[in-house]
Write an enzyme that holds these catalytic residues in place. Structure first.
Site, mmCIF file in Angstrom:
data_model
loop_
_atom_site.group_PDB
_atom_site.id
_atom_site.type_symbol
_atom_site.label_atom_id
_atom_site.label_comp_id
_atom_site.label_asym_id
_atom_site.label_seq_id
_atom_site.Cartn_x
_atom_site.Cartn_y
_atom_site.Cartn_z
ATOM 1 N N ASP A 156 3.768 5.358 4.216
ATOM 2 C CA ASP A 156 4.328 4.181 3.569
ATOM 3 C C ASP A 156 3.236 3.159 3.248
ATOM 4 O O ASP A 156 2.678 2.546 4.150
ATOM 5 C CB ASP A 156 5.363 3.570 4.524
ATOM 6 C CG ASP A 156 6.133 2.441 3.874
ATOM 7 O OD1 ASP A 156 5.909 2.168 2.681
ATOM 8 O OD2 ASP A 156 6.966 1.824 4.559
ATOM 9 N N ASP A 357 4.361 0.951 -4.646
ATOM 10 C CA ASP A 357 4.903 1.246 -3.327
ATOM 11 C C ASP A 357 5.249 2.733 -3.238
ATOM 12 O O ASP A 357 5.943 3.259 -4.101
ATOM 13 C CB ASP A 357 6.161 0.380 -3.113
ATOM 14 C CG ASP A 357 6.779 0.581 -1.742
ATOM 15 O OD1 ASP A 357 6.067 0.951 -0.797
ATOM 16 O OD2 ASP A 357 8.003 0.361 -1.619
#
Ligand SMILES: *[C@@H]1O[C@H](CO)[C@@H](O)[C@H](O)[C@H]1NC(C)=O
Ligand SMILES: *[C@@H]1O[C@H](CO)[C@@H](O)[C@H](O)[C@H]1NC(C)=O
Length: 479
Positions: A156, A357
């Site tokens: 992440d 992201d």
């Protein structure tokens, strides 16, 4: 302060993700300057894992890990059928929670320069059936401890702290596929004390003030609105590849874990804060890492630390202005559809700001940009029958009567002047052949940040150079 551990506390912070997996293979049979011609049968992934087409090279100062979709046939987590894969509607709903928390985190940091810690009561945590929802699209497998244990972690770029569920799971562990890490069985594990300065750096990495339990530092982090991990902050040996290991990497040893991690052992934080794995390994890799997210769940990509970018990479600077401390900010300037740049005022993008992201599934555009994209896309796709919306995706087609379709190309422009072509597999999101949707959505507020999500990143080599402050994109990084 046992209560810290045993209460479900939680703060409002951020993110994280989900997705399932049916990315599509997007077999292209032709291509011109303005459109992709795609075989409809390739819109759904195959049920077997294709071995990687590219051999991952490994040489000095570089470590490559294989990236797989969590629920696809290439995932070692996929064998356990008791952990149900979420539906697309669930995935998109979870994606919306992640996006909400990113927006709230960034607007908090705009307003106050930091997130307030808000401790909320357990009853405000939605009572989710913990094992149902799986999030985190993409996982890598690393080794932790001595002797090392293999753990599959969601990676992440939108969060910093790395954590895994730990024995004895004092409060709660969700169901995971691999054996839960037991720090008492690792000769290299050490607890971090509350008085250590690294303990206080948890505040910026997690958005929460750390706690203290019998003089051991306690971390807590919340993602979206219903998942969190709380536990002891420690260090242990992290093994990335057979040649690359780090003797003491700070990570969270989770004793109270809940939520959307569906079967994975935890999370690998690749954000920009100093507690991320990227920062903790900076001496060796100079904050350089890259990844390629595969086109579908039946193929594999890579996550590489260190190394150099493909020769055909196009670079754009990282921006820090409105990006918050963890996120990788970019300066967006426009979008093209079918070879034509849409007439959208540059202020639409500059007012919102933008981040890239790995954990957000669907790119979120400023509302004015999304309406222009949708209008142009619909016009160019007008020969195909529209069908009902799929959650946040409002432009869906029924391709039942077609064997091939022609889809306009989409490109992203950055202020640095580069244009990045979105791969054919990053334009559509297929629920089934009779419901294939434009894989973009609009923000509801014009000041909410533009998020370059992971569907649109498929097959691109995305190269992060945190030292030089730039991100590069190259097509054809993986298949
Ligand atoms: C770490 O600290 C906690 C809390 O004090 C303790 O229960 C646990 O046994 C410690 N773990 C190790 C491996 O020392
Ligand atoms: C597909 O073709 C059949 C036969 O022409 C027609 O009845 C049906 O409505 C078409 N379906 C769609 C979704 O276009």
């Amino acid at each position: 302060m046992k209560c810290f551990l045993y209460a479900h506390f939680l703060c409002l912070c951020l993110l994280f993700s989900l997705e399932k997996s049916y990315g599509f293979e997007g077999r292209k049979i032709a291509e011109n300057h303005h459109s992709h011609t795609i075989e409809v049968s390739s819109l759904l992934p195959s049920t077997s894992c294709k071995s990687p087409t590219k051999v991952l090279s490994s040489h000095d100062n570089k470590a490559s890990l294989e990236v797989v979709h969590k629920y696809g046939p290439c995932s070692r987590l996929n064998q356990d059928k008791t952990i149900a894969a979420p539906t697309h509607a669930e995935i998109l709903l979870q994606d919306q929670s992640r996006v909400k928390s990113i927006h709230s985190r960034l607007s908090n940091s705009k307003a106050s320069g930091g997130n307030d810690v808000k401790v909320i009561d357990a009853t405000t945590v939605p009572a989710k059936d913990g094992s149902v929802v799986g999030s985190g699209n993409y996982i890598v497998t690393v080794g932790l401890g001595t002797p090392q244990k293999q753990l599959s972690l969601i990676f992440d770029t939108g969060s910093d702290i790395t954590w895994t569920q730990c024995q004895p799971c004092a409060k709660s562990c969700y169901k995971q596929k691999e054996q839960i890490f037991d720090p008492s069985q690792s000769t290299s594990y050490t607890n971090i004390s509350c008085s250590s300065s690294i303990c206080s750096s948890l505040t910026s990495a997690t958005g929460n003030t750390p706690g203290c339990a019998s003089s051991t530092c306690v971390y807590g982090i919340q993602y979206g609105d219903s998942s969190f991990s709380v536990g002891f902050f420690g260090t242990d040996k992290l093994t990335l590849t057979s040649t690359d290991a780090f003797n003491s990497i700070y990570f969270g040893c989770g004793q109270n874990n809940q939520g959307l991690f569906g079967g994975s052992a935890g999370l690998l934080g690749l954000g920009r804060d100093k507690l991320s794995v990227v920062s903790q390994t900076a001496q060796k890799y100079s904050k350089i890492f890259s990844y390629c997210l595969p086109s579908s769940s039946s193929s594999t990509g890579f996550l590489t630390f260190g190394g150099s970018a493909s020769k055909n990479s196009k670079f754009t600077p990282l921006s820090t202005i409105s990006a918050g401390p963890s996120f990788y900010g970019l300066d967006f300037s426009g979008i093209s559809v079918g070879g034509t740049k849409l007439a959208i005022s540059a202020s639409v993008f500059s007012n919102a700001g933008a981040i890239i992201d790995s954990g957000t599934v669907i790119s979120r555009l400023p509302p004015a940009a999304y309406s222009a994209l949708r209008a142009s896309f619909r016009k160019l796709m007008s020969k195909y029958p529209l069908t009902s919306a799929l959650s946040i995706l409002d432009t869906c087609y029924d391709f039942s009567n077609y064997s091939t379709i022609s889809v306009p190309k989409i490109g992203f422009f950055f202020s640095s002047g580069i244009e990045v072509d979105i791969d054919a597999t990053g334009i559509l999101y297929a629920n089934r052949i009779s419901q294939v949707c434009l894989a973009f959505a609009g923000n509801s507020d014009a000041t909410d940040v533009f998020i370059f999500g992971n569907v649109q990143q498929k097959t691109l080599e995305v190269f992060y150079d945190g030292s030089a402050g730039k991100v590069g994109f190259a097509p054809g990084g993986c298949s």
